[in-house]
Design a protein around this motif. Sequence first.
Motif, short mmCIF file in Angstrom:
data_model
loop_
_atom_site.label_atom_id
_atom_site.label_comp_id
_atom_site.label_asym_id
_atom_site.label_seq_id
_atom_site.Cartn_x
_atom_site.Cartn_y
_atom_site.Cartn_z
N VAL A 24 70.09 68.79 -72.84
CA VAL A 24 69.61 67.50 -72.54
C VAL A 24 68.08 67.14 -72.86
CG1 VAL A 24 69.88 65.71 -70.96
CG2 VAL A 24 71.72 67.26 -71.30
N VAL A 25 67.33 68.07 -72.17
CA VAL A 25 65.92 67.77 -72.03
C VAL A 25 65.37 67.95 -73.43
CG1 VAL A 25 63.61 68.60 -71.26
CG2 VAL A 25 65.53 68.31 -69.66
N GLY A 26 65.95 68.85 -74.20
CA GLY A 26 65.40 68.89 -75.57
C GLY A 26 65.81 67.83 -76.59
N GLN A 130 74.03 45.94 -79.73
CA GLN A 130 75.39 45.70 -79.52
C GLN A 130 76.19 46.94 -79.31
OE1 GLN A 130 77.01 42.98 -82.44
NE2 GLN A 130 76.35 41.05 -81.20
N GLY A 131 75.86 47.88 -80.22
CA GLY A 131 76.49 49.43 -80.28
C GLY A 131 76.25 50.09 -79.12
N GLY A 132 74.74 49.83 -78.75
CA GLY A 132 74.31 50.53 -77.57
C GLY A 132 74.99 50.03 -76.25
N LEU A 133 74.99 48.58 -76.07
CA LEU A 133 75.76 47.83 -75.06
C LEU A 133 77.13 48.21 -74.88
CD1 LEU A 133 73.99 44.44 -75.04
CD2 LEU A 133 73.72 46.36 -73.41
N GLY A 134 77.76 48.40 -76.15
CA GLY A 134 79.28 48.81 -76.27
C GLY A 134 79.41 50.18 -75.53
N MET A 135 78.38 51.29 -75.79
CA MET A 135 78.81 52.38 -75.38
C MET A 135 78.50 52.57 -73.76
SD MET A 135 77.24 55.64 -77.91
CE MET A 135 75.64 54.90 -78.22
N LEU A 136 77.57 51.94 -73.48
CA LEU A 136 77.30 51.63 -71.87
C LEU A 136 78.53 50.94 -71.33
CD1 LEU A 136 73.40 50.59 -71.75
CD2 LEU A 136 74.35 52.81 -71.19
N PHE A 137 78.81 49.97 -71.72
CA PHE A 137 80.18 49.33 -71.23
C PHE A 137 81.33 50.18 -71.05
CE2 PHE A 137 83.79 46.29 -71.54
CZ PHE A 137 83.64 45.61 -70.50
N LEU A 162 80.20 62.81 -70.20
CA LEU A 162 80.17 62.18 -71.23
C LEU A 162 78.67 61.79 -71.92
CD1 LEU A 162 83.01 59.50 -70.73
CD2 LEU A 162 82.97 61.26 -72.11
N ALA A 163 77.97 61.72 -70.92
CA ALA A 163 76.59 61.30 -71.20
C ALA A 163 75.98 62.58 -71.88
CB ALA A 163 75.64 61.00 -70.02
N HIS A 164 76.23 63.71 -71.19
CA HIS A 164 75.61 64.98 -71.86
C HIS A 164 76.24 65.01 -73.49
CE1 HIS A 164 76.63 69.24 -72.91
NE2 HIS A 164 75.53 69.67 -72.34
N ASP A 165 77.48 64.61 -73.64
CA ASP A 165 77.81 64.87 -75.16
C ASP A 165 77.23 63.92 -75.96
OD1 ASP A 165 79.72 66.67 -74.08
OD2 ASP A 165 81.41 65.36 -74.22
N VAL A 166 76.86 62.82 -75.55
CA VAL A 166 76.23 61.74 -76.30
C VAL A 166 74.91 61.93 -76.58
CG1 VAL A 166 75.70 59.05 -76.50
CG2 VAL A 166 78.06 59.63 -75.70
N ILE A 167 74.14 62.31 -75.59
CA ILE A 167 72.73 62.55 -75.69
C ILE A 167 72.41 63.92 -76.75
CG2 ILE A 167 70.78 63.54 -74.47
CD1 ILE A 167 71.61 62.00 -72.03
N PHE A 168 73.28 64.77 -76.54
CA PHE A 168 73.11 66.19 -77.16
C PHE A 168 73.48 65.65 -78.73
CE2 PHE A 168 75.05 69.76 -79.55
CZ PHE A 168 73.91 70.67 -79.70
N THR A 169 74.52 64.95 -79.04
CA THR A 169 74.81 64.50 -80.37
C THR A 169 73.63 63.73 -81.14
OG1 THR A 169 77.09 64.38 -79.93
CG2 THR A 169 76.68 63.47 -82.23
N LEU A 170 73.15 62.75 -80.22
CA LEU A 170 72.02 61.85 -80.89
C LEU A 170 70.89 62.61 -81.22
CD1 LEU A 170 72.55 58.71 -78.36
CD2 LEU A 170 72.64 59.07 -80.94
N GLY A 171 70.63 63.91 -79.99
CA GLY A 171 69.61 64.73 -80.13
C GLY A 171 69.32 65.50 -81.47
#
Length: 305
Positions: A24-26, A130-137, A162-171
Motif C-alpha cells: 500500500v505504501v509503495g 465522477q468516477g472517483g466519487l462513484g468508487m467512494l460512494f 477493498l481500499a487495499h485492492d484498489v490502491i494496489f491496482t492503481l499503484g
Amino acid sequence: MSDLKVINFMRLRSLASVLSLILVVGSLATLLTKGINWGLDFTGGTLIELVYDKPVKTADIREQLAAEGYDNVVVQEFGSAEDILVRIPGDDPKLGATVSKLLGQNYEGKVEAVRVEFVGPQVGDRLRDQGGLGMLFAMVLITLYIAFRFQFKFSVGAILSLAHDVIFTLGLFSFLQLQFDLTVLAALLAVIGYSLNDTIIVYDRIRENFRKLRKGDAIEVINVSLTQTLGRTLATSGTTLMVLLSLFLFGGEMIHNFAMALIVGVGIGTYSSIYIASNMLVYMKISREDLIVPVKENEELDQIP
C-alpha cells in the motif's frame, strides 16, 4: 469437523500484514511520484472516424501512427473492419486530414476522414471526478451494508480490504505507466464487487462458526472458516482467471488493460479476503459475544414462569 484438515492461515498473518503495508505504501508513493497515465477519455483529444475501401487491421494503423510520432493513440473498429475510429491527443482542426493523408500514403486504396470531433479536457476532468466519487460512494454503501448485515468490526475489515485492492491496482498501473481509461475504471468497480462477494462469503462462514463451534478462540474459528471456503474460492477465482487470461492474451489491445486490471484485482482480492478482511477481525478482537443475537424484551418476559 473431525475429518477436516484445518489450514493455519493465520500463522502468516503478521508477515501478511507487513507485506500489505509495504504494497500500500509503495503504491501510494508511486501514485504521488509518477501519477496515473490517463487515457484520452480523461485528458481529452481528437476523435477521427476513417473509412477504408477494404478491411484493414487496427494493429497496422497503430504501428503507422506510432512510427510518425503519434503516441497514446487508440485505434478500434467501428462496426466493421473498414470503419475505423482513431482517438489521438491534440485539438488541431486539421488533424483529421493530416492523419488520413498519412495513413493513405502506404495504403493501396482510398481512406477518408468522415468525422472529426474534439473532446475537451473539461469533459475528462468531469469523468475522472465522477468516477472517483462513484468508487467512494460504493465503498460507503458497502460499509453500511456490512455493518448492518454482520457487525461493525466486520465492516472495518471489509472496507480496508477493498481500499487495499484498489490502491494496489492503481499503484501497479502507475508503476507500469499503463494507460488508464474508462474500461479500466469499469474493471476497478468490478474488482470491488468481486472482492466484496468473496469477503461476504468468508464472513458469513466465520459468523456461522462463531455461533456453532463451542471451542476455540477467534484465530481457530477463522482458520476453520477459511479452510471450509477455500475450495469454493479456488474454483471461482480459478475459472475467472482462466477467462481473463484468454481475454488478456487474445482479446486485442483495446481490452488489454481492462483484462490486466481484472486479473490483478481478482488475485489481490482473493489474498485480501484472507489476510486483510479476516485478519482485521483478529486485530479488533472479535469474539462470540459480538455475534450473540440480542434477546428482545418481550421474549425475556415470555420465558419467565
